[in-house]
Motif scaffolding. Sequence first.
Motif, short mmCIF file in Angstrom:
data_model
loop_
_atom_site.label_atom_id
_atom_site.label_comp_id
_atom_site.label_asym_id
_atom_site.label_seq_id
_atom_site.Cartn_x
_atom_site.Cartn_y
_atom_site.Cartn_z
N LEU A 31 0.83 -1.21 0.00
CA LEU A 31 0.00 0.00 0.00
C LEU A 31 0.86 1.25 0.00
CD1 LEU A 31 -3.01 0.94 0.29
CD2 LEU A 31 -2.54 1.07 2.73
N MET A 32 1.94 1.24 0.78
CA MET A 32 2.83 2.40 0.81
C MET A 32 3.56 2.57 -0.52
SD MET A 32 4.13 2.37 4.81
CE MET A 32 5.78 2.34 4.36
N LEU A 33 3.95 1.46 -1.14
CA LEU A 33 4.61 1.55 -2.45
C LEU A 33 3.66 2.03 -3.54
CD1 LEU A 33 6.90 -1.62 -2.56
CD2 LEU A 33 7.56 0.77 -2.27
N ALA A 34 2.41 1.65 -3.45
CA ALA A 34 1.43 2.08 -4.45
C ALA A 34 1.04 3.54 -4.26
CB ALA A 34 0.20 1.20 -4.38
N ALA A 35 1.14 4.05 -3.06
CA ALA A 35 0.73 5.42 -2.79
C ALA A 35 1.72 6.45 -3.34
CB ALA A 35 0.57 5.63 -1.29
N ILE A 36 2.95 6.06 -3.53
CA ILE A 36 3.95 7.00 -4.05
C ILE A 36 3.61 7.44 -5.48
CG2 ILE A 36 6.38 7.25 -4.67
CD1 ILE A 36 7.01 5.47 -2.23
N PRO A 37 3.39 6.52 -6.43
CA PRO A 37 3.05 6.98 -7.77
C PRO A 37 1.68 7.65 -7.85
CG PRO A 37 3.37 4.60 -7.76
CD PRO A 37 3.61 5.09 -6.40
N VAL A 38 0.75 7.20 -7.03
CA VAL A 38 -0.58 7.83 -7.03
C VAL A 38 -0.48 9.27 -6.54
CG1 VAL A 38 -2.87 7.76 -5.97
CG2 VAL A 38 -1.83 5.66 -6.81
N GLY A 39 0.30 9.49 -5.52
CA GLY A 39 0.51 10.86 -5.03
C GLY A 39 1.17 11.75 -6.06
#
Length: 91
Positions: A31-39
Amino acid sequence: MTAFLIFSFLVGAVLGQRFRVLVVLPLTFVLMLAAIPVGLMLDLTVVESLKDVVFAVIALQGGYLFGSGARFGLAAARAGRVFARPVNTAR
């Protein structure tokens, strides 16, 4: 954001029904890794992105707790029916 929190809660509830608590740790990391590109795609600042990740992780863990409690509640209800003591009506 609200839809993502609801989705995170529901994923946690499903995982709580089927898996042990150690499944939450790798999922939190993903979840933390996916949030970086989404941000980056949404032009969020780092602080806003981290805030969203923290809320999503809290929703995930709350959903896991809810799903785990539901699993144990259903198991207790089933055990009450399966192992019910016969009632002695003849005195």
